[in-house]
Write an enzyme that holds these catalytic residues in place. Structure first.
Site, PDB file in Angstrom:
ATOM      1  N   GLU A 167       2.071   7.871   8.688  1.00 34.56           N
ATOM      2  CA  GLU A 167       1.402   7.179   8.950  1.00 34.56           C
ATOM      3  C   GLU A 167      -0.037   7.504   9.236  1.00 34.56           C
ATOM      4  OE1 GLU A 167       4.823   4.272  11.434  1.00 34.56           O
ATOM      5  OE2 GLU A 167       4.230   6.778  12.555  1.00 34.56           O
ATOM      6  N   GLU A 168      -0.322   8.736   9.412  1.00 36.13           N
ATOM      7  CA  GLU A 168      -1.608   8.691   9.787  1.00 36.13           C
ATOM      8  C   GLU A 168      -3.132   8.754   8.969  1.00 36.13           C
ATOM      9  OE1 GLU A 168      -4.085  12.536  12.202  1.00 36.13           O
ATOM     10  OE2 GLU A 168      -2.452  11.690  11.987  1.00 36.13           O
ATOM     11  N   GLY A 169      -2.117   9.248   7.873  1.00 34.46           N
ATOM     12  CA  GLY A 169      -2.703   9.190   6.715  1.00 34.46           C
ATOM     13  C   GLY A 169      -2.817   7.662   5.826  1.00 34.46           C
TER      14      GLY A 169
END
Length: 265
Positions: A167-169
């Protein structure tokens, strides 16, 4: 000359990411926000709880949307005092308390009549991912205390959670392409349009406790654990995104310090 301009724009976008992290989260909140008055200004708050510090971002957008996705702009930002929330293992209640000054700033910037309709969300990244691997109950306790602080304000609490590396990426990829107007663009005639193909860029995010790489490959992603599908402004994007926990700036410095200590420096 063209390549020079692209490099400048890309560099500017990367700097802007540091100031407007997790635009993707507020886009998601804008998509699900109930609009009581057509074309009225809506507000949303995102807290980016990184490994070294937490930052609060206040966004605003009009009630109308472009192909089911809001057009957002940053109204204000505030850096929370102290280190990242993962550092509060000895005093979890202080993690929640540390957010209140910035929450007061956001509250003062939003019209009182819209407090209850303003979604607020906290996303914690690699610092808390590491802590959860080391001590899940401590990580849960810190998030519980932070949630208490957020719930004590008259906003629409949407959650406080540790986001995955994937998700962060993906969120970083959305942010840089949004800022470069690769996903949606405003014309001189006053219309929002989808830019021509070929303007989408990849994102490499070197954080405090992890590194993420995200891009749209020519072929289908073979590893399902690295495949991420997005629907933005009426278009579907298939991403390859992967997070490398501990391959980061802070972790590299810690390793260097250990190595220097071993050789006597």
């Amino acid at each position: 000359m063209g390549n020079q301009v692209k490099a400048i724009l890309l560099g500017a976008a990367m700097v802007a990411i540091a100031c407007t992290t997790i635009i993707a989260l507020i886009l998601s909140l804008a998509n699900h926000q109930t609009v009581n008055q057509l074309y009225s200004t809506q507000y949303g708050i995102v807290l980016d709880a990184g490994s070294s510090h937490t930052a609060l971002f206040l966004y605003q957008w009009l009630g109308n949307k472009e192909n089911n996705t809001g057009i957002v702009s940053q109204k204000q930002n505030c850096v929370v005092e102290g280190d990242g929330i993962s550092s509060y293992v000895q005093n979890p209640p202080a993690a929640g308390e540390s957010h209140k000054k910035c929450l007061d700033v956001a509250k003062a910037a939003i019209p009182q009549g819209q407090w209850k309709a303003t979604p607020i969300y906290l996303g914690a990244t690699a610092g808390m991912r590491l802590l959860s691997l080391q001590n899940q109950s401590l990580a849960d306790n810190i998030l519980e205390e932070v949630s208490k602080a957020l719930k004590s304000y008259p906003f629409d609490f949407q959650g406080a959670k540790i986001i995955s590396g994937m998700e962060e990426g993906a969120f970083g990829w959305i942010t840089i392409n949004y800022l470069l107007e690769s996903l949606v663009k405003h014309t001189f005639e006053g219309f929002w349009i989808h830019p021509k193909a070929g303007k989408i860029v990849g994102a490499l995010d070197l954080g405090g406790a992890s590194t993420q790489i995200s891009f749209t490959p020519n072929d289908k992603v073979k590893d399902p654990d690295s495949a991420f599908s997005l629907q933005l402004y009426g278009y579907t994007y298939e991403l390859y995104t992967h997070s490398y926990l501990c391959y980061s700036m802070d972790q590299a410095l810690k390793k260097l310090q250990v190595d220097l200590h071993k050789v006597g420096f």
